[in-house]
Design a protein around this motif. Structure first.
Motif, mmCIF file in Angstrom:
data_model
loop_
_atom_site.group_PDB
_atom_site.id
_atom_site.type_symbol
_atom_site.label_atom_id
_atom_site.label_comp_id
_atom_site.label_asym_id
_atom_site.label_seq_id
_atom_site.Cartn_x
_atom_site.Cartn_y
_atom_site.Cartn_z
ATOM 1 N N VAL A 230 0.754 -1.282 -0.163
ATOM 2 C CA VAL A 230 -0.157 0.185 -0.220
ATOM 3 C C VAL A 230 0.837 1.400 0.041
ATOM 4 O O VAL A 230 0.439 2.396 -0.441
ATOM 5 C CB VAL A 230 -0.821 -0.107 1.248
ATOM 6 N N THR A 231 2.046 1.131 0.251
ATOM 7 C CA THR A 231 3.029 2.194 0.659
ATOM 8 C C THR A 231 3.913 2.410 -0.621
ATOM 9 O O THR A 231 4.963 1.656 -0.806
ATOM 10 C CB THR A 231 3.959 2.131 1.832
ATOM 11 N N SER A 232 3.789 3.558 -1.348
ATOM 12 C CA SER A 232 4.829 4.005 -2.427
ATOM 13 C C SER A 232 5.577 4.993 -1.903
ATOM 14 O O SER A 232 4.872 6.101 -1.098
ATOM 15 C CB SER A 232 4.049 4.367 -3.523
ATOM 16 N N LYS A 233 6.928 4.885 -1.937
ATOM 17 C CA LYS A 233 7.668 6.186 -1.459
ATOM 18 C C LYS A 233 7.461 7.310 -2.058
ATOM 19 O O LYS A 233 7.237 7.820 -3.261
ATOM 20 C CB LYS A 233 9.135 5.704 -1.631
ATOM 21 N N GLY A 234 7.178 8.314 -0.880
ATOM 22 C CA GLY A 234 6.848 9.809 -1.391
ATOM 23 C C GLY A 234 5.279 10.061 -1.463
ATOM 24 O O GLY A 234 4.896 10.856 -1.931
ATOM 25 N N GLY A 235 4.477 8.958 -1.584
ATOM 26 C CA GLY A 235 2.962 9.025 -1.507
ATOM 27 C C GLY A 235 2.489 9.356 -0.280
ATOM 28 O O GLY A 235 2.991 9.544 0.554
ATOM 29 N N THR A 236 1.098 9.272 -0.452
ATOM 30 C CA THR A 236 0.175 9.628 0.646
ATOM 31 C C THR A 236 0.452 8.623 2.003
ATOM 32 O O THR A 236 0.691 9.027 3.228
ATOM 33 C CB THR A 236 -1.090 9.771 0.507
ATOM 34 N N LEU A 241 2.621 7.121 7.359
ATOM 35 C CA LEU A 241 3.408 6.091 8.105
ATOM 36 C C LEU A 241 4.611 6.629 8.819
ATOM 37 O O LEU A 241 5.082 6.693 9.608
ATOM 38 C CB LEU A 241 3.750 4.874 7.356
ATOM 39 N N CYS A 242 5.352 7.602 7.816
ATOM 40 C CA CYS A 242 6.567 8.642 8.505
ATOM 41 C C CYS A 242 6.015 9.211 9.674
ATOM 42 O O CYS A 242 6.824 9.320 10.550
ATOM 43 C CB CYS A 242 7.153 9.212 7.472
ATOM 44 N N SER A 243 4.799 9.904 9.585
ATOM 45 C CA SER A 243 4.442 10.560 10.598
ATOM 46 C C SER A 243 4.256 9.672 12.036
ATOM 47 O O SER A 243 4.490 10.156 13.136
ATOM 48 C CB SER A 243 3.157 11.518 10.412
ATOM 49 N N LEU A 244 3.556 8.587 11.668
ATOM 50 C CA LEU A 244 3.490 7.729 12.830
ATOM 51 C C LEU A 244 4.698 7.091 13.640
ATOM 52 O O LEU A 244 4.804 7.009 14.819
ATOM 53 C CB LEU A 244 2.529 6.569 12.410
ATOM 54 N N VAL A 249 4.477 5.538 17.510
ATOM 55 C CA VAL A 249 3.293 5.076 17.839
ATOM 56 C C VAL A 249 3.364 3.505 17.861
ATOM 57 O O VAL A 249 2.822 2.780 18.849
ATOM 58 C CB VAL A 249 2.234 5.400 16.589
ATOM 59 N N GLU A 250 4.371 2.705 17.223
ATOM 60 C CA GLU A 250 4.518 1.440 17.131
ATOM 61 C C GLU A 250 4.798 1.077 18.697
ATOM 62 O O GLU A 250 4.286 -0.078 19.381
ATOM 63 C CB GLU A 250 5.380 0.845 16.082
#
Length: 274
Positions: A230-236, A241-244, A249-250
């Protein structure tokens, strides 16, 4: 199919007991074969209305006829609830759905060595729960089967070999629905901040959780791989996830689950047999 040839008694008639009783009634167990001790008049009326089961305000000699006793009171109320029941239930198989109360404590309170501890969770109310199970040594295979027959209508069952593992089960799946609801609340709050109305935010959050969980269950890939797809580098998703990760958070979730397990152990110490 395992059948129940003798009455089943519930000490405590709250939500979890109600879910189990509902499963029994749906599987054909007559209302007269279900005994309940529940001091709350409101809960007694609810059991009568929803399941056709009559509940007693306090323990009676009728409990002596039960082949299986289900302890479904709050941990801090167990000693008080067990005292008047103990003279009648020593010959029965004992099932506890109480967090923290150890099997030694149940043996001391009831006089029965035939004890199974279960840690279910609230999705049991809709037949989608999972219950971790631990049996004291020497429990017969047919007794395990009776416990599974009681719990299966509420969802999955998972046996553990060590009683202390139930503290982990409590922290993961027992408390786990609250973690999911917590994240859903946060997603709905974010939806509102982004200008969506409450109903649209709720639908999006709930459908996302339900769909992602179903996908994870059906897929042979681990959650990490599904996340990466689901995760494309530079995408939404990457931005989220970078913010989390920046907020830890983990690690915070891991600490929270460890805290829940620690509290489960503390309950066992606090309310354990003297």
């Amino acid at each position: 199919m395992t059948t129940f040839s003798s009455p089943i008694a519930f000490v405590g008639g709250g939500n979890m007991a109600s879910a189990l009783i509902g499963g029994l009634r749906a599987s054909g167990v007559p209302a007269a074969q279900v005994l309940v001790v529940e001091p709350s008049a409101e809960q007694r009326e609810r059991l009568r209305r929803e399941h056709g089961v009559e509940a007693a305000e306090e323990a009676t000699p009728a409990l002596a006829g039960a082949g299986l006793v289900v302890w479904a009171v709050k941990p801090q109320l167990f000693a008080e609830a067990a005292a008047p029941c103990a003279p009648h239930v020593g010959g029965a198989l004992q099932l506890s759905v109480m967090a923290g109360i150890r099997s030694d404590t149940i043996v001391a309170a009831t006089g029965s060595e035939r004890v199974v501890r279960a840690m279910p969770n609230t999705p049991a109310l809709i037949g989608r729960g999972i219950a971790g199970l631990y049996a004291r040594p020497g429990l017969a295979d047919d007794e395990r089967a009776r416990i599974e027959a009681l719990l299966t209508p509420t969802g999955e069952t998972l046996w553990v070999d060590r009683e202390e593992d139930l503290d982990a089960v409590t922290a993961l799946s027992g408390s786990g629905p609250a973690y999911v609801f917590f994240v859903i609340e946060a997603m709905m709050e974010a939806a509102a901040a982004l200008g969506l109305d409450a109903e649209r935010g709720r639908r999006l959050a709930l459908a996302t959780f339900a769909g992602a969980t179903e996908l994870a269950q059906r897929s042979s890939d681990p959650p990490a791989v599904l996340r990466e797809r689901v995760t494309s580098k530079g995408g939404t998703t990457y931005a989220a996830l970078c913010s989390l990760q920046a907020d830890g958070v983990e690690a915070a979730f891991v600490r929270a689950i460890l805290a829940a397990a620690r509290r489960a152990r503390e309950l066992g110490d606090e309310f354990g047999a003297a």
